[in-house]
Design an enzyme around this catalytic site. Structure first.
Site, PDB file in Angstrom:
ATOM      1  CG  ASP A 163       7.590   3.996   8.559  1.00 24.06           C
ATOM      2  OD1 ASP A 163       7.038   3.032   9.098  1.00 24.06           O
ATOM      3  OD2 ASP A 163       7.597   4.178   7.330  1.00 24.06           O
ATOM      4  CG  HIS A 191       6.354   1.783   4.652  1.00 22.46           C
ATOM      5  ND1 HIS A 191       6.234   2.169   5.960  1.00 22.46           N
ATOM      6  CD2 HIS A 191       5.292   0.968   4.403  1.00 22.46           C
ATOM      7  CE1 HIS A 191       5.144   1.625   6.478  1.00 22.46           C
ATOM      8  NE2 HIS A 191       4.555   0.887   5.554  1.00 22.46           N
TER       9      HIS A 191
HETATM   10  P1  NAX Z   1      -8.099  -2.105   2.745  1.00 25.52           P
HETATM   11  O1  NAX Z   1      -8.040  -3.494   2.183  1.00 25.52           O
HETATM   12  O2  NAX Z   1      -9.010  -1.787   3.861  1.00 25.52           O
HETATM   13  O3  NAX Z   1      -8.448  -1.096   1.553  1.00 25.52           O
HETATM   14  C1  NAX Z   1      -7.860  -1.159   0.310  1.00 25.52           C
HETATM   15  C2  NAX Z   1      -8.910  -0.722  -0.671  1.00 25.52           C
HETATM   16  O4  NAX Z   1      -8.283  -0.606  -1.950  1.00 25.52           O
HETATM   17  C3  NAX Z   1     -10.048  -1.713  -0.812  1.00 25.52           C
HETATM   18  O5  NAX Z   1     -11.293  -1.043  -0.574  1.00 25.52           O
HETATM   19  C4  NAX Z   1      -9.922  -2.215  -2.241  1.00 25.52           C
HETATM   20  O6  NAX Z   1     -11.194  -2.475  -2.831  1.00 25.52           O
HETATM   21  C5  NAX Z   1      -9.223  -1.045  -2.905  1.00 25.52           C
HETATM   22  N1  NAX Z   1      -8.492  -1.390  -4.126  1.00 25.52           N
HETATM   23  C6  NAX Z   1      -7.798  -2.519  -4.427  1.00 25.52           C
HETATM   24  N2  NAX Z   1      -7.295  -2.436  -5.658  1.00 25.52           N
HETATM   25  C7  NAX Z   1      -7.639  -1.225  -6.139  1.00 25.52           C
HETATM   26  C8  NAX Z   1      -7.420  -0.572  -7.378  1.00 25.52           C
HETATM   27  N3  NAX Z   1      -6.739  -1.152  -8.361  1.00 25.52           N
HETATM   28  N4  NAX Z   1      -7.931   0.674  -7.535  1.00 25.52           N
HETATM   29  C9  NAX Z   1      -8.651   1.256  -6.572  1.00 25.52           C
HETATM   30  N5  NAX Z   1      -8.897   0.679  -5.380  1.00 25.52           N
HETATM   31  C10 NAX Z   1      -8.408  -0.549  -5.177  1.00 25.52           C
HETATM   32  O7  NAX Z   1      -6.590  -1.732   3.087  1.00 25.52           O
HETATM   33  P2  NAX Z   1      -6.054  -0.509   3.958  1.00 25.52           P
HETATM   34  O8  NAX Z   1      -5.929  -0.931   5.366  1.00 25.52           O
HETATM   35  O9  NAX Z   1      -6.830   0.723   3.649  1.00 25.52           O
HETATM   36  O10 NAX Z   1      -4.561  -0.400   3.376  1.00 25.52           O
HETATM   37  C11 NAX Z   1      -4.331   0.030   2.063  1.00 25.52           C
HETATM   38  C12 NAX Z   1      -2.865  -0.065   1.720  1.00 25.52           C
HETATM   39  O11 NAX Z   1      -2.083   0.760   2.583  1.00 25.52           O
HETATM   40  C13 NAX Z   1      -2.270  -1.472   1.836  1.00 25.52           C
HETATM   41  O12 NAX Z   1      -1.451  -1.696   0.708  1.00 25.52           O
HETATM   42  C14 NAX Z   1      -1.395  -1.367   3.067  1.00 25.52           C
HETATM   43  O13 NAX Z   1      -0.331  -2.289   3.051  1.00 25.52           O
HETATM   44  C15 NAX Z   1      -0.906   0.055   2.951  1.00 25.52           C
HETATM   45  N6  NAX Z   1      -0.343   0.669   4.161  1.00 25.52           N
HETATM   46  C16 NAX Z   1       0.709   1.503   3.974  1.00 25.52           C
HETATM   47  C17 NAX Z   1       1.319   2.142   5.025  1.00 25.52           C
HETATM   48  C18 NAX Z   1       2.484   3.051   4.810  1.00 25.52           C
HETATM   49  O14 NAX Z   1       3.014   3.553   5.805  1.00 25.52           O
HETATM   50  N7  NAX Z   1       2.942   3.329   3.590  1.00 25.52           N
HETATM   51  C19 NAX Z   1       0.855   1.916   6.424  1.00 25.52           C
HETATM   52  C20 NAX Z   1      -0.531   1.389   6.518  1.00 25.52           C
HETATM   53  C21 NAX Z   1      -0.895   0.369   5.461  1.00 25.52           C
HETATM   54  O15 NAX Z   1      -0.394  -0.876   5.863  1.00 25.52           O
END
Ligand code: NAX
Length: 332
Positions: A163, A191
């Protein structure tokens, strides 16, 4: 740690979009320096473990001189995964799907962060620092840290840096100045779409942004909503959520914590509020302006909070309180 001892960095969700975009820069020497070996701990859910084999091959194929090891763990063995780690980047979580309310997402992801907090406390290095990226990151961070009471609270960060970077880009474009001219940009609160990107204290070439950008209606209107809605705008345009910019922001957070902040500047992360800063109540993980001396950070003093800013901050703090109440049963 001595200067040449390897630093161990754990990344959950390592095979996901953001995790994948994070690993190679962590391994490259860019973050911890060209002389600090890095051992990566890649963590995924069991069905995705095979993908980590492919990522390890790619890491091997980069032949990074700084990469001293890659270990892979499934999320059923978190204590092994966090053993002796110095930095943890918590990306892994279940993404929000169509029709899912924010409260549903909080309830789904909350338990992941309960076990994560416990395992970090049980196994991580004494100097561990944690950046929570997985959403809702402020509340996930609150849950995890609540289950790790022996890990000092100042080691926990939830990511509002994307952000901040988005706000910097908007101010640079509006003023026609390079991003390097923009400083002191804080993100207050959650966020989420209620966050408050603070233009009142922002500077452009060392001058108040409000004196360089005279279109104050834009600052109070489109600037704020553009930053608040940027994630959704990226999804609409790209057909997928922000990944490279999110990974970049996670790494910027790490760099800002371990390197001294330039005089007159700040960086943004959400941290535990102890109730002593800017009238924000204790017990929430909220975005603040921070400065670091390279080892310790503190909430930056002297930020001006005028009536407009206060009303914006109040809104986002109210949302954080609601989120905390939604997961109260997960907080010990
Ligand atoms: P993806 O769905 O591409 O990747 C997430 C990965 O986490 C997957 O490979 C899944 O298998 C794995 N996973 C799920 N549960 C798990 C667990 N218990 N232990 C270990 N791995 C696990 O999502 P991606 O685009 O990489 O986003 C990941 C997260 O970042 C989401 O929650 C998203 O909302 C968040 N974000 C946060 C942002 C921020 O500014 N704080 C911005 C970007 C993003 O939206």
């Amino acid at each position: 740690m001595t200067a040449t001892a390897p630093i161990r960095v754990a990344v959950t969700g390592a095979a996901g979009q953001i995790g994948y975009a994070t690993l190679f820069r962590l391994a490259s020497g860019e973050i911890f320096g060209a002389h600090r070996p890095v051992i990566l701990h890649l963590i995924e859910v069991p069905p995705v473990m095979a993908a980590l084999d492919g990522i390890q091959m790619e890491l091997d194929d980069c032949a990074f001189p700084t990469l001293a090891g890659v270990k892979k763990f499934d999320s059923d063995h978190l204590e092994d995964a966090f053993r002796d780690v110095n930095f943890v980047i918590l990306v892994g979580s279940v993404p929000r799907k169509q029709g899912m309310e924010r409260a549903d997402l909080i309830r789904i992801n909350g338990p992941i962060f309960t076990s994560t907090g416990k395992a970090i406390q049980a196994a991580a290095a004494k100097d561990v620092r944690i950046v929570v990226v997985g959403n809702p990151c402020n509340t996930n961070c609150l849950i995890a840290m609540s289950h790790a009471p022996d890990v000092p609270r100042d080691r926990w960060f939830a990511m509002t840096r994307l952000d901040q970077n988005r706000a910097v880009a908007q101010l640079a474009q509006k003023s026609g100045r390079p991003t390097a001219s923009i400083s002191n940009v804080a993100i207050w609160g959650n966020h989420s779409a209620t966050q408050y990107p603070d233009f009142v204290n922002a500077k452009i070439d060392g001058k108040p942004a409000t004196s360089v950008i005279t279109d104050h209606a834009w600052l109070k209107g489109d600037f704020i909503t553009t930053v608040q809605q940027r994630g959704a705008a990226v999804i609409k345009a790209r057909g997928a959520s922000s990944a490279a910019s999110a990974a970049n922001a996670a790494l910027d957070t790490v760099k800002s914590v371990i390197r001294p902040t330039a005089a007159g500047d700040c960086f943004s992360a959400a941290v535990w509020s102890d109730g002593n800063h800017y009238g924000i109540e204790a017990g929430l993980v909220t975005g603040f302006p921070l400065t670091s001396d390279g080892t310790n950070w503190r909430v930056a003093p002297g930020f001006q909070v005028d009536d407009f800013s206060k009303s914006q901050i109040d809104k986002t703090i109210a949302e954080l309180k609601q989120e905390r109440d939604t997961v109260r049963d997960l907080l010990p």
